[in-house]
Motif scaffolding. Structure first.
Motif, short mmCIF file in Angstrom:
data_model
loop_
_atom_site.label_atom_id
_atom_site.label_comp_id
_atom_site.label_asym_id
_atom_site.label_seq_id
_atom_site.Cartn_x
_atom_site.Cartn_y
_atom_site.Cartn_z
N SER A 173 0.83 -1.21 0.00
CA SER A 173 0.00 0.00 0.00
C SER A 173 0.87 1.26 0.00
O SER A 173 0.56 2.24 -0.68
CB SER A 173 -0.95 0.00 1.21
OG SER A 173 -0.22 0.18 2.41
N ALA A 174 1.98 1.23 0.73
CA ALA A 174 2.88 2.38 0.75
C ALA A 174 3.48 2.63 -0.63
O ALA A 174 3.65 3.79 -1.05
CB ALA A 174 3.98 2.17 1.78
N CYS A 175 3.79 1.55 -1.35
CA CYS A 175 4.32 1.69 -2.71
C CYS A 175 3.29 2.32 -3.64
O CYS A 175 3.64 3.13 -4.51
CB CYS A 175 4.75 0.33 -3.25
SG CYS A 175 6.27 -0.30 -2.51
N ILE A 176 2.03 1.94 -3.49
CA ILE A 176 0.98 2.53 -4.32
C ILE A 176 0.88 4.04 -4.04
O ILE A 176 0.85 4.86 -4.95
CB ILE A 176 -0.36 1.84 -4.08
CG1 ILE A 176 -0.32 0.40 -4.62
CG2 ILE A 176 -1.51 2.61 -4.74
CD1 ILE A 176 -1.55 -0.43 -4.28
N PHE A 177 0.85 4.40 -2.75
CA PHE A 177 0.73 5.81 -2.38
C PHE A 177 1.92 6.63 -2.85
O PHE A 177 1.76 7.78 -3.26
CB PHE A 177 0.60 5.95 -0.86
CG PHE A 177 -0.77 5.69 -0.33
CD1 PHE A 177 -1.82 6.53 -0.62
CD2 PHE A 177 -1.03 4.59 0.48
CE1 PHE A 177 -3.09 6.31 -0.12
CE2 PHE A 177 -2.29 4.35 0.99
CZ PHE A 177 -3.33 5.21 0.68
N SER A 178 3.11 6.07 -2.77
CA SER A 178 4.31 6.84 -3.09
C SER A 178 4.78 6.61 -4.52
O SER A 178 4.72 7.51 -5.36
CB SER A 178 5.43 6.45 -2.11
OG SER A 178 6.61 7.15 -2.39
#
Length: 289
Positions: A173-178
């Motif tokens: 999820s952090a990769c999607i956001f960033s």
């Protein structure tokens, strides 16, 4: 609590400086690059060590802050050298890996964990400036991880507690956001450049729209923040957009637009688009790409 770092890169140095500024004891660092080692120690008052084993001997908490693909091997070497104690807390700061890769330390009786800051560390000074508002995740199951929570209490940072089996979904999820947000912006700039507007001019012009959308998401949540043709069920506009990308050189951009359109349609149906006929018409157009 003496905190030692194995690895003196940007994450370890910025976080060590942050801990030091909050009165926590950053005891030592080890890094095979002398310049990184001296830089980290100079800014934190820590002792430079000649090996990872020396860090473990002098610390109560060992943070392995090497490259992700080195963490498990470093932990294994520490265990093989017999320097992991039962009263040790051994952690890493990788977002991608669960604490279970530190299993060799756990077999020696240590409490294992991962501590991950939800921010980018592209530049040390910028990362340090951003740390006060950064959320962390603490992942692991050992009751002794209350000591890690106490560190977060001293720095004032908010945090999530995660189970090991949830770590990879969290990181995804952090990769999607960033990372994927960067890709989304790049695709927008690509389309803009084909309209004759140079990205250097177009991006500043789009910034109020981008920032306003992010502010709306924070305030209202994603479904209620949707505006534009899909939220309105405007099939004609979507067809016009797809037609504008008919040139073969824009095939990948057109495919991306159609995919994102379908995901946006799913979101719109949750709240802002209540007309099933319009929704079905949009779906057919976007599926045809």
């Amino acid at each position: 609590m003496r905190i030692g770092f194995v690895g003196g890169g940007k994450v370890a140095t910025a976080f060590g400086r942050y801990l030091h500024a909050h009165g926590l004891a950053v005891s030592n660092y080890y890094d095979r690059h002398e310049d990184k080692l001296s830089h980290a120690c100079r800014l934190t008052g820590a002792h430079p060590c000649q090996s990872a084993a020396e860090v473990a001997k002098m610390s109560d908490m060992v943070l392995i802050t090497t490259r992700d693909d080195q963490i498990e091997g470093v932990c294994r070497d520490l265990a093989d050298h017999g320097v992991i104690r039962k009263d040790h807390l051994v952690g890493h700061m990788s977002g991608a890996h669960p604490s279970l890769i530190l299993h060799d330390a756990a077999r020696q009786g240590a409490a294992i964990f991962s501590l991950h800051p939800l921010q980018a560390f592209a530049e040390e000074e910028k990362a340090l400036a951003d740390l006060p508002g950064t959320y962390f995740s603490i992942e692991g199951t050992d009751p002794r991880l209350a000591s890690v929570e106490e560190i977060m209490a001293k720095t004032g940072n908010r945090f999530f507690r995660l189970l090991p089996e949830h770590k990879r979904l969290y990181h995804l999820s952090a990769c999607i956001f960033s990372n994927y947000l960067v890709t989304l912006m790049a695709c927008g700039l690509e389309a803009l450049s084909h309209s004759g507007i140079h990205p250097e001019d177009g991006f500043p012009a789009m910034m109020p729209l981008i920032q306003g959308t992010i502010d709306n998401i924070a305030r209202l949540g994603p479904p209620k923040s949707l505006t534009g043709p899909i939220a309105r069920g405007d099939v004609t506009t979507i067809e016009a957009h797809l037609t504008a990308m008919a040139d073969p050189s824009l095939a990948s951009l057109r495919q991306f637009y159609a995919f994102m359109g379908l995901k946006t349609l799913d979101l719109a149906i949750e709240d802002v688009l209540q007309d099933p006929l319009k929704a079905n018409a949009l779906k057919k157009v976007l599926e045809m790409g």
